[in-house]
Design a protein around this motif. Structure first.
Motif, PDB file in Angstrom:
ATOM      1  N   ARG C 280       0.814  -1.199   0.000  1.00 39.16           N
ATOM      2  CA  ARG C 280       0.000   0.000   0.000  1.00 39.16           C
ATOM      3  C   ARG C 280       0.849   1.251   0.000  1.00 39.16           C
ATOM      4  O   ARG C 280       1.916   1.296   0.586  1.00 39.16           O
ATOM      5  N   THR C 281       0.312   2.288  -0.661  1.00 38.06           N
ATOM      6  CA  THR C 281       0.967   3.591  -0.551  1.00 38.06           C
ATOM      7  C   THR C 281       0.323   4.362   0.589  1.00 38.06           C
ATOM      8  O   THR C 281      -0.709   3.958   1.112  1.00 38.06           O
ATOM      9  N   LEU C 282       0.929   5.477   0.909  1.00 40.50           N
ATOM     10  CA  LEU C 282       0.567   6.182   2.131  1.00 40.50           C
ATOM     11  C   LEU C 282      -0.914   6.567   2.224  1.00 40.50           C
ATOM     12  O   LEU C 282      -1.563   6.205   3.214  1.00 40.50           O
ATOM     13  N   PRO C 283      -1.472   7.273   1.234  1.00 39.13           N
ATOM     14  CA  PRO C 283      -2.876   7.676   1.403  1.00 39.13           C
ATOM     15  C   PRO C 283      -3.798   6.479   1.538  1.00 39.13           C
ATOM     16  O   PRO C 283      -4.713   6.477   2.358  1.00 39.13           O
ATOM     17  N   PHE C 284      -3.518   5.450   0.766  1.00 39.46           N
ATOM     18  CA  PHE C 284      -4.354   4.280   0.796  1.00 39.46           C
ATOM     19  C   PHE C 284      -4.174   3.542   2.112  1.00 39.46           C
ATOM     20  O   PHE C 284      -5.131   3.067   2.723  1.00 39.46           O
ATOM     21  N   GLY C 285      -2.909   3.488   2.557  1.00 36.66           N
ATOM     22  CA  GLY C 285      -2.632   2.849   3.835  1.00 36.66           C
ATOM     23  C   GLY C 285      -3.360   3.555   4.956  1.00 36.66           C
ATOM     24  O   GLY C 285      -3.931   2.934   5.860  1.00 36.66           O
ATOM     25  N   LEU C 286      -3.360   4.864   4.849  1.00 36.59           N
ATOM     26  CA  LEU C 286      -4.052   5.650   5.855  1.00 36.59           C
ATOM     27  C   LEU C 286      -5.534   5.296   5.866  1.00 36.59           C
ATOM     28  O   LEU C 286      -6.139   5.108   6.921  1.00 36.59           O
ATOM     29  N   TYR C 287      -6.084   5.191   4.694  1.00 40.60           N
ATOM     30  CA  TYR C 287      -7.498   4.928   4.593  1.00 40.60           C
ATOM     31  C   TYR C 287      -7.850   3.571   5.187  1.00 40.60           C
ATOM     32  O   TYR C 287      -8.838   3.433   5.930  1.00 40.60           O
ATOM     33  N   SER C 288      -7.030   2.569   4.872  1.00 35.90           N
ATOM     34  CA  SER C 288      -7.350   1.253   5.405  1.00 35.90           C
ATOM     35  C   SER C 288      -7.073   1.199   6.895  1.00 35.90           C
ATOM     36  O   SER C 288      -7.642   0.383   7.610  1.00 35.90           O
ATOM     37  N   PHE C 289      -6.195   2.078   7.327  1.00 33.86           N
ATOM     38  CA  PHE C 289      -5.892   2.175   8.743  1.00 33.86           C
ATOM     39  C   PHE C 289      -7.145   2.510   9.530  1.00 33.86           C
ATOM     40  O   PHE C 289      -7.310   2.101  10.670  1.00 33.86           O
ATOM     41  N   THR C 290      -8.046   3.290   8.883  1.00 36.51           N
ATOM     42  CA  THR C 290      -9.217   3.727   9.609  1.00 36.51           C
ATOM     43  C   THR C 290     -10.066   2.544  10.040  1.00 36.51           C
ATOM     44  O   THR C 290     -10.672   2.562  11.107  1.00 36.51           O
ATOM     45  N   THR C 291     -10.100   1.531   9.187  1.00 39.74           N
ATOM     46  CA  THR C 291     -10.927   0.397   9.565  1.00 39.74           C
ATOM     47  C   THR C 291     -10.301  -0.385  10.700  1.00 39.74           C
ATOM     48  O   THR C 291     -10.990  -1.051  11.457  1.00 39.74           O
TER      49      THR C 291
END
Lengths: 515, 353, 333
Positions: C280-291
């Motif tokens: 994952r790249t950062l923005p996407f990683g961040l997004y999945s982090f939310t879950t």
């Protein structure tokens, strides 16, 4: 008297390029790469063929095995109306099933005909049955019955097998491949690879011919003609693969009904479009809803952010102290990732702990459930949207303002015009083209709203699926349901919509351009 | 309207753009602010307009001190080098805009604008937009716009610089004609001395922020106050011979000398430039102590006259020679000086003797 | 209204205006009805400004106008910047502090790095960061390469069909990525590069937009330069890299900046193509982090800050370039 010395022997033609040698290099490269690609393609085809053959064989095996056994079994069971005998035959069949398969495979590999194979099956079945049927008389009856019907069975099974086999074409096998198969890309794209490889080799051959037969002058000319190709090649490869080809493909795909990720589709027609535009009978049409939401979003966000941006740009258009600070403040949201800022805003909009509700309470108002209540979703999106588009809009408008020659203002001032009149009659009209541009650009991006929705509402488009947008529809079709054909149709519809909208805007705005 | 500037000064930080500039301009005249780039002429114009605040000094319009007055209250018309015509308005719209600001009723606006267009020979262009006009036409619109509100002063900043050579000739006549017709005091800025010489009533010549001379054009030409004025005006430029005054002779470094009439004005032994206009040489048949013996280097022919490039005392100079004389390169020509067009300037200070 | 009348009216406005404003400000922290106090303060301020403006003196007018301008701009700036401040301050709050309502404006301890530590432990942000860096760097380098070569070909070189091809490309510039995505997704999957970093770089190696900008810039370099170089024996390749690229540096910088920003912040494409966490790249990683962290917003804010920091840094370094580049690019687009 030497007036003019002929410059001929003084002039040395500078060695500019490799000259015609360029052709040789191209020949070499083309041959190398062409051979490589061609072999890849051939390899793919061969592998595919191999798989096809395997597939053919296995189909034949299955036909002979399963259908053959079934036919033979029913033949054996047809004559005697005795449950025990029947059971015996079944048992015989079951016990022999696996070994028979091996036998069949072996025999086919040895090149035996269907008839011979079936004969072997029949013999094996009889042997097995014989062991199990107590009543020898019954057995003989079975044997006899089978003997009578065997030829018929052989014929019909053979026919069945022959019927099925041609239906298996290379294309079918290709389609049926799973993406995870080894060498999948080679097999799937073998046609393209072979074509490309051959084309390159052909080009190499042509160049070789040119090299041998043409004279120096023309050779150089060809070399010069080749040069731009070299510069263009990297760029065009990317464009062809990832822009040109997709555009065409998507348009085509939109007409391939129910085109799915594995490449299957049910036929040609406008079925995808029908699905997208009309939806399923009885259920609400998500796409139309998406369009409605998107249009509302555009109508609320774009004019508001543009008006706000005009004011801010006007205020910023001065020699200000701390201009660096102001610029940072107003332009920062433009460079930051939308996921990150989306999350902050989500926190700000939080019903129980968000700072926005805190502010409301401070003014004696009630908390608003921003994120979970469907009625508020649009407002949330619009607020976030305005905040996000302001920086870009301000930059453009500021640039437009700065392009207005100071002299216009001076002349008007000398004539006695006050600030308001100058703004109305000079600034705004001269800014009009930029405003038009801003409206167009922002509308187009607003139509494509997607990430904002995903982040603000944590993956679902709105608390009650109510902030469905068009791009979200496309995404869902593609990623969740793997219905690429429908996604394609939706994307085309979106594009047409945006295109018409832009044309309409341009038409309305044609008077805004004085240039 | 009479314009008077007293001790006008403008500093931009350490740079002194205009220094102690004092001059009085008469009513109804066409006056030119002339000078090389960077001499401060545009700065003076801008201060007159009120766009640039003054650092020191005063400006009077008809005796009224307008130094602190904002531009819109000075009653001036302004034309920029690039005309600054509002691109989104028609010609008519551009011209009526100043009247609009003054809340002049629409009929009268159009009447006055049409009148002005008539004066400029532009009646047919009223419906066009600026981008559809030629350079000369745009300029006329700009002037019309400036004049339509009957200003008491018209200011033009390098109005002819954006035009090609032929148009420049035509348009400067136009400007003169309009100015004579309307009798509005007009000040225009230029660096082209020929332009200034041909149409101005008076010229204000500036250099490095200082006033060099204020006079009628012919006066500036015939009676320059200093070296700079003499050098700046005139085409071809005036010929300068560096040397010393001694015993009634003009002596150059190379030793070349001659008995120069009028050199008695100069103190003995003073280093001077003898400045002679190209038309102030007379070719003589014989040598004489008061004649310059000059070697002919080359010749050009201009119609009935020839211009010769000659050399005297190591200095090359140009002289108009009547064709009939028939000289050839390599010859020695004996030249006497006329009374008019001969000046002595101090080599150090440039002052005239 | 004549001068004196204006002066009187102005004074009649601004004196009570000042009073009202002061009253409003004084009562702001103590009164229960905040809205009334704020209204009083704002109304008073408006009256003061209007009154001062009517006042005859040119100096007062300019001063008032200036002050109003600064005040308005500052207000706007605060609103625009607030989310960033909020992000940062929340990143340093503890879980308990986050549950305060009304929320506190600043964390108790600005140096409590705890959230960052936890975030980095819960999800491999370092990995995401590396991935983003790799993707952005490769993308920028490769795209710059193809763009420079392509722009050179279109501006300087002659070949048959140049105009037609260019017009075709221009018309395709309008095609939104959302259309291309469908096939590109399929292509990537079929080539077998799904879920790799290659997939994030490859589809973007050529950009018509950037090539268009650069080509226009190259075209503005006078022919004379080219021919005098050719006469000296300079090859096209050398001319491109030794002369055109240095001259074209501003436009090139713009393109690189825009490309880097777009690549770093890209979201939809990685969302589609990347499945494994390690890719994952950062923005996407961040997004999945939310879950994964659910309601622990302080961790989210810490992670968001990490994502946002590099771009903010870039902005500080290259602010003028970015602003000019966006303006130029936007106007071309």
């Amino acid at each position: 008297m030497t007036q003019k010395q002929t410059a001929g022997n003084l002039f040395v033609r500078p060695k500019r390029h490799w000259g015609a040698k360029r052709i040789i290099i191209h020949i070499a490269v083309f041959t190398l790469v062409g051979t490589f690609i061609l072999s890849a393609g051939i390899f793919g085809r061969v592998t595919l063929k191999g798989r096809a053959d395997e597939y053919l064989v296995s189909t034949r095996v299955d036909t002979l095995h399963l259908d053959g056994m079934d036919a033979i079994k029913s033949a054996m069971q047809s004559v005697v109306d005795d449950a025990a005998v029947r059971r015996a035959v079944d048992q015989a069949a079951t016990s022999r099933k696996r070994t028979l398969k091996t036998t069949i495979i072996r025999m086919i590999a040895q090149g035996e005909e269907d008839a011979a194979v079936l004969q072997a099956v029949a013999d094996a079945m009889l042997t097995a049955a014989q062991d199990r049927i107590e009543d020898h008389g019954a057995y003989l009856a079975v044997e006899k019955a089978l003997g009578e019907q065997l030829d018929g069975i052989k014929a019909s099974i053979s026919e069945l097998s022959n019927e099925r086999l041609p239906q298996i074409t290379l294309t079918d096998v290709r389609k049926a491949l799973s993406v995870t198969t080894q060498y999948y890309p080679f097999m799937f794209y073998h046609v393209a690879l072979i074509t490309a490889g051959s084309a390159l080799l052909l080009a190499a051959a042509v160049l070789l011919y040119i090299w041998i037969r043409f004279d120096e002058e023309n050779k150089r000319r060809v070399a010069e003609w080749l040069e731009p190709m070299d510069y263009l090649a990297p760029f065009m490869v990317g464009i062809l693969l990832f822009t040109l080809y997709p555009v065409v493909r998507v348009v085509v795909m939109s007409f391939q009904e129910r085109f799915r990720l594995d490449g299957s589709y049910t036929g040609w027609g406008i079925g995808n479009y029908e699905y997208v535009l009309k939806g399923i009978e009885g259920t609400s049409n998500y796409f139309v809803q998406g369009v409605r939401n998107t249009v509302l979003y555009v109508l609320y966000t774009v004019p508001a952010s543009t008006a706000l941006a005009i004011v801010i740009a006007y205020l910023l258009n001065q020699k200000l102290r701390l201009s660096a600070l102001f610029q940072t403040a107003y332009f920062l949201p433009m460079v930051t990732s939308i996921t990150a800022v989306g999350l902050v805003w989500r926190w700000i909009f939080n019903r129980d702990f968000g700072v926005l509700n805190a502010l409301l309470m401070l003014f004696g108002m009630d908390k608003i459930n921003w994120l979970q209540e469907a009625a508020n979703s649009l407002m949330v999106m619009v607020i976030f949207g305005i905040w996000n588009t302001l920086p870009f809009t301000i930059i453009l408008l500021l640039s437009g303002l700065q392009n207005i020659d100071e002299a216009y203002y001076t002349v008007a001032r000398v004539d006695g015009a006050k600030a308001l009149r100058i703004f109305r009659r000079i600034t705004v009209p001269l800014l009009a083209p930029t405003i038009g541009l801003v409206l167009t650009i922002n509308s187009i991006s607003a139509f494509k709203v997607f990430a904002e929705v995903t982040v603000l509402f944590n993956g679902s488009p709105g608390p009650a699926y109510n902030m469905y947008t068009v791009v979200y529809y496309i995404y869902e079709m593609m990623h969740q349901r793997l219905e690429l054909g429908r996604a394609a149709a939706a994307a085309i519809v979106l594009f047409v919509f945006i295109f018409l909208f832009t044309v309409a805007q341009r038409y309305i705005q044609r008077k805004w351009n004085y240039v | 309207m009479r314009v008077e500037m007293k001790g006008l000064t403008k500093h931009f930080g350490p740079t002194k753009a205009v220094n102690d500039f004092s001059v009085a301009l008469d009513d109804g005249e066409l006056i030119c602010l002339l000078g090389p780039s960077g001499c401060g002429k545009s700065t003076v114009l801008n201060m007159l307009a009120g766009i640039l605040p003054v650092t020191g000094g005063q400006i009077f319009f008809d005796g009224e001190d307008v130094t602190a007055l904002p531009p819109e209250q000075r009653g001036i018309g302004l034309v920029f080098q690039n005309y600054a015509l509002y691109p989104h308005m028609t010609v008519l719209g551009n011209i009526t805009f100043p009247l609009e600001i003054q809340n002049v009723p629409k009929d009268e606006r159009i009447r006055r604008a049409t009148q002005m267009a008539h004066l400029m020979h532009m009646e047919k262009l009223l419906d066009r937009k600026p981008k559809q006009l030629s350079g000369g036409q745009q300029q006329r619109v700009a002037i019309a716009r400036a004049l339509v509100k009957n200003p008491r002063l018209l200011l033009l900043d390098e109005p002819l610089s954006n035009l090609d050579a032929r148009l420049r000739l035509e348009m400067r006549e136009e400007i003169r004609r309009i100015q004579l017709k309307t009798q509005v005091t007009t000040i225009f800025v230029t660096h082209d001395q020929e332009e200034a010489m041909s149409i101005s009533d008076h010229i204000v010549l500036m250099k490095d922020g200082y006033l060099q001379q204020y006079d009628k054009p012919q006066e500036l030409y015939n009676e320059p106050d200093n070296q700079f004025v003499a050098d700046f005006l005139g085409n071809p430029p005036i010929n300068n011979f560096p040397g010393i005054a001694g015993d009634g002779h003009f002596i150059m470094a190379s030793g070349a000398k001659f008995l120069c009439p009028g050199i008695q004005r100069v103190p003995q032994g003073r280093a001077i430039n003898l400045a002679v206009r190209s038309e102030s040489f007379v070719a003589q048949e014989q040598a004489a102590p008061q004649h310059m013996a000059a070697a002919v280097e080359s010749l050009y022919q201009l119609g009935k006259e020839e211009m010769a490039l000659l050399e005297f005392g190591g200095t090359s100079f140009r002289a108009y020679i009547a064709y009939e004389i028939g000289i050839k390169p390599g010859q020695t020509l004996h030249l006497s000086l006329k009374e008019r067009g001969v000046f002595f300037f101090d080599a150090a200070t440039g002052d005239r003797y | 209204m004549d001068k004196r009348g204006k002066k009187i009216a102005g004074t009649m406005l601004y004196v009570p205006g000042v009073l009202l404003m002061v009253l409003g400000i004084i009562y702001l922290p103590i009164t229960a009805s905040m809205s009334l106090a704020v209204a009083a303060a704002l109304g008073g301020a408006a009256m003061t400004a209007a009154g001062l403006y009517l006042n005859h003196s040119h100096k007062t007018k300019t001063l008032t106008a200036r002050t109003v301008r600064y005040v308005l701009l500052s207000l706007g700036a605060v609103i625009m910047m607030f989310p960033f401040y909020w992000m940062l301050s929340s990143a340093f709050k503890t879980s308990a502090e986050m549950n305060l309502f009304p929320p506190s404006m600043a964390p108790n301890n600005w140096f409590d790095y705890g959230n960052f530590v936890v975030a980095f432990e819960t999800a491999p942000f370092a990995r995401y960061f590396m991935n983003s860096v790799i993707v952005v760097l490769s993308s920028v380098v490769i795209t710059a390469f193809t763009t420079i070569l392509g722009a050179f070909a279109f501006s300087r070189l002659k070949f048959p069909g140049k105009e037609i091809l260019f017009s075709l490309l221009l018309s395709m510039m309008m095609v939104p990525f959302e259309i291309l995505v469908i096939t590109n997704y399929q292509t990537i999957v079929k080539i077998g590069l799904s879920d790799t970093l290659y997939a994030l770089v490859l589809p973007f190696i050529s950009s018509i937009f950037y090539t268009y900008i650069l080509r226009n810039f190259f075209s503005s370099i006078p022919d004379g330069l080219y021919w005098s170089a050719r006469v000296d024996g300079c090859t096209n390749w050398r001319y491109l890299w030794k002369i055109m690229v240095p001259i074209g540096r501003p436009a090139l910088m713009t393109i690189i900046l825009l490309n880097a920003m777009a690549s770093w912040n890209s979201f939809m494409w990685p969302l589609l193509v990347i499945k494994r966490d390690t890719n994952r790249t950062l923005p996407f990683g961040l997004y999945s982090f939310t879950t994964e962290v659910g309601a622990n917003n302080e961790l989210l804010m810490a992670a968001s800050s990490v994502v946002v920091m590099p771009m903010i840094l870039l902005f500080f370094l290259a602010r003028k370039q970015i602003v000019n580049g966006v303006a130029r690019g936007g106007i071309k687009g």
